[in-house]
Design an enzyme around this catalytic site. Structure first.
Site, PDB file in Angstrom:
ATOM      1  N   HIS A  57       0.938  -1.068   0.015  1.00  4.64           N
ATOM      2  CA  HIS A  57       0.200   0.131  -0.132  1.00  4.64           C
ATOM      3  C   HIS A  57       0.574   1.222   0.060  1.00  4.64           C
ATOM      4  CE1 HIS A  57      -3.562   2.526   2.097  1.00  4.64           C
ATOM      5  NE2 HIS A  57      -2.625   3.423   2.059  1.00  4.64           N
ATOM      6  N   GLU A  58       1.601   0.986   1.042  1.00  2.00           N
ATOM      7  CA  GLU A  58       2.867   2.775   0.781  1.00  2.00           C
ATOM      8  C   GLU A  58       3.543   2.493  -0.092  1.00  2.00           C
ATOM      9  OE1 GLU A  58       2.504   4.686   3.164  1.00  2.00           O
ATOM     10  OE2 GLU A  58       0.901   3.712   4.723  1.00  2.00           O
ATOM     11  N   HIS A  61       1.605   4.089  -2.694  1.00  2.00           N
ATOM     12  CA  HIS A  61       2.160   5.780  -2.603  1.00  2.00           C
ATOM     13  C   HIS A  61       3.309   6.327  -3.456  1.00  2.00           C
ATOM     14  CE1 HIS A  61      -1.827   6.686  -0.444  1.00  2.00           C
ATOM     15  NE2 HIS A  61      -1.518   5.475   0.994  1.00  2.00           N
TER      16      HIS A  61
HETATM   17 ZN   LIG Z   1      -2.735   5.005   2.202  1.00  2.00          ZN
END
Ligand SMILES: [Zn+2]
Length: 366
Positions: A57-58, A61
């Site tokens: 998830h990170e 980003h």
């Molecule tokens: Zn996030």
């Protein structure tokens, strides 16, 4: 990973142990046929995949941020999950929206993937493994959905902020609204936690209240940081910098530099001056890399860092920009240069000292 520094905060060990332990309890209750070692193995696998999901998830980003030309400082795994440090708001609402939205989308995608493998493997894989995959599908679904809750600094709050920013053209106003929403969501979680605590759910209650409290604090501090940037926009580097710097001659031994300068004055770096001109900077960090027994026989000139490798600003540079440079540079120091000469140095310590004075005077003026 992919050129991005991934850090693990010490608080992360606590949650990793807790999750492994609860997964172990879950595995040994749901699958009583498993041996002790089997349950431990399954628990470790589930925990690794859980934090792997958070990391992916990170990374989503971070990678999109880099693709949009915004430098990523690092990714940190900590007690409440993961955080990617990048000045996402530096470009505009469009980029902030894009960089933010890929996080929850990635979690939802992972949920779908784990769900598919869970369905496909139902008759092929061992039952405990299938159950674990199903659990991870749920976890990623929750990660994706929870992060979409519109409270800053959750992803949903960032999306809300970029929308308001786009509509009003004011980052300040957008951050205020998103931050108030974040505090609201945080307090709701605290209330839900207390209610669930009273209903007898001890661990869950404490956990919810904890996350809520964290969110309230995070929302508050991100708004304060924005206010700080606003304040610094009206201040020039000249007003904050440490001036009247002592200069070191280049033909001094490191031993003398340590004895006569670093041990005597509270500075982490000194400009090196030759014939009235600044030719470099000698830092404490640089000296620490040289073994102590070599200090008497090594010279300032060979160890100093040339000015060209430093972050330089003019005396009239706006401090909000300087703050960004301080955060971005690994050196933790910005040199103020006028006509090729170093006239001042700004470190986080100088900035903190200036802010403390400013706040004290501001209070007394009221
Ligand atoms: Zn996030």
């Amino acid at each position: 990973m992919a050129g991005i520094e991934v850090r693990v905060d010490s608080s992360w060990a606590v949650i990793a142990l807790l999750i492994t332990y609860s997964m172990y309890l879950w595995a040994s209750i749901v699958y009583p046929e498993l041996s002790g070692a089997g349950a431990v193995g399954l628990a470790i696998l589930a925990t690794v995949l859980f934090f792997g999901s958070v990391l992916v998830h990170e990374l989503a980003h971070a990678l999109v941020s880099q693709a949009r030309g915004i430098r990523v400082q690092d990714i940190t795994l900590f007690l409440f999950g993961g955080a990617t440090r990048a000045r996402v708001e530096s470009r505009g609402p469009g980029d902030e929206f894009l960089i933010t939205v890929v996080g929850p989308l990635t979690s939802l995608l992972l949920a779908g993937l784990f769900g598919l493998v869970n369905l496909a493997g139902r008759d092929v894989l061992p039952t405990p493994l299938v159950g674990t995959l199903g659990y991870l599908a749920w976890v990623n679904l929750v990660l994706g959905v929870f992060n979409l809750v519109p409270g800053f600094p959750l992803d949903g709050g960032r999306l809300l902020r970029s929308a308001i920013w786009k509509a009003t053209g004011s980052l300040q106003r957008a951050t205020r609204v998103a931050s108030v929403a974040g505090q609201g969501v945080g307090w709701l979680l605290v209330a839900a936690g207390v209610a669930s605590l009273l209903a007898g759910n001890l661990a869950g209650g404490i956990w919810f209240a904890f996350i809520g409290w964290f969110l309230v604090q995070a929302a508050r501090s991100s708004y304060q940081e924005l206010q700080l940037r606003d304040l610094l926009r009206g201040v020039e580097a000249e007003e904050v910098m440490a001036r009247n710097l002592l200069r070191i001659p280049p033909d001094l031994s490191l031993q003398d530099a340590v004895d006569d300068y670093f041990m005597r004055y509270d500075h982490g770096a000194f400009p090196v001056e030759e014939q009235g001109r600044t030719i470099g900077l000698l830092t404490l960090r640089g000296i620490r890399r040289v073994p102590r027994e070599q200090w008497p026989t090594r010279w300032v000139r060979e160890l100093m860092v040339p000015l060209g490798d430093q972050v330089l600003v003019g005396p009239d540079a706006r401090m909000d920009g300087v703050l960004g440079k301080l955060e971005d540079s690994d050196a933790n120091r910005v040199l103020v240069v006028q006509g090729g000469e170093v006239v001042g140095i700004i470190t986080p310590t100088d900035l903190t000292r200036w802010l403390r004075r400013w706040r004290a005077l501001d209070r007394s003026a009221r």
